[in-house]
Design a protein around this motif. Structure first.
Motif: not given
Length: 214
Positions: A54-57, A149-150, A154-162
Motif C-alpha cells: 500500500i505504501s509503495l502504491g 489515493s490520487l 494532499q489527503g492521499s497519505t491519510v487515505f493510505g493510512l486508512g
C-alpha cells in the motif's frame, strides 16, 4: 480533521473490500489456523506485507502510472509458477492425507489430521510468498489503492493510512476466525475440503493469469 476522517475511512473501506475475498493469502491464513502453527506470526507478516505494498502504491506507483509491462509480466510468471506448485501440493494433501491421530475428548475418539511441523522461518517465507508473489495482491494494494489515493490530493497519505489500517483490521479478524475454526473444526473432512478448495483456487487463479498474458 473533519476532512481527514472521511478520507481515512474511505481508504479503510476500499482496502477491506479488496482483500476480503477468499484468495490465496486468506486461504493460507485459514490453513495455518487449522494447523495451529504460527497463526499470529502469519497474520502479522501478511498485514505488514500488505502495508508495504500500500505504501509503495500511494507514495510511488500512483505517481509513476502503475507497474511497467516487463515487471508485471515477471510478477505474473512468478505467480503462475508459485500458484501451480502450491495447488499441486494441496491436491496431493487432498488425495493422500499424511497422518491421522486419535484424539480423545469426553471419552469419545475421533480422527484428526496431524500437520507436519512448520518452523518460524518457513512460516514467514510462506506468508511473504503468498503476499508478494501474487499479482492480484499487487494490483489490489499497490496499483488500485495507489491510483485511488490520487483522487484525494494532499489527503492521499491519510487515505493510505486508512487502507493500511483496513488491512490490519482484516487480518486480525481473519486470524481470530482461523483460531476459532482451528479449535473446533480440526477434522479430516474439513482439512480435505479446504485442501480441495485451495487446489482449485490456486489452479484457477494461475489459468486466469496465463490468459491475461494473451
Amino acid at each position: 480533521m473533519t476532512l481527514a476522517f472521511p478520507t481515512f475511512t474511505a481508504g479503510m473501506v476500499l482496502s477491506i473490500s479488496l482483500i476480503m475475498a477468499i484468495g490465496p493469502q486468506n486461504a493460507h491464513v485459514l490453513r495455518m489456523g487449522l494447523q495451529r502453527q504460527h497463526l499470529w506470526l502469519t497474520v502479522v507478516v501478511c498485514a505488514l506485507a500488505d502495508i508495504a505494498l500500500i505504501s509503495l502504491g500511494v507514495l510511488g506507483l500512483a505517481q509513476l502510472g502503475g507497474l511497467s509491462d516487463k515487471l508485471m509480466g515477471a510478477l505474473v510468471g512468478a505467480g503462475v509458477l508459485f500458484l501451480s506448485v502450491y495447488g499441486w501440493q494441496a491436491f496431493q494433501r487432498f488425495l493422500h492425507p499424511r497422518a491421522l491421530a486419535l484424539d480423545t475428548q469426553d471419552g469419545d475418539q475421533h480422527a484428526t489430521l496431524v500437520a507436519e511441523p512448520v518452523s518460524r522461518r518457513q512460516a514467514v517465507l510462506s506468508a511473504l510468498a503468498f503476499s508478494w508473489l501474487n499479482p492480484h495482491a499487487w494490483l489490489d494494494t499497490a496499483v488500485l489503492i495507489g491510483t485511488a489515493s490520487l483522487a484525494y490530493g494532499q489527503g492521499s497519505t491519510v487515505f493510505g493510512l486508512g487502507a493500511a489500517a483496513g488491512s490490519v483490521v482484516w487480518f486480525l479478524a481473519l486470524g481470530v476466525a482461523a483460531f476459532w475454526l482451528g479449535r473446533r473444526l480440526n477434522s479430516l473432512h474439513v482439512w480435505r475440503a479446504l485442501d480441495g478448495m485451495v487446489a482449485l483456487m490456486m489452479w484457477g487463479t494461475a489459468l486466469w493469469l496465463i490468459s491475461s498474458l494473451a
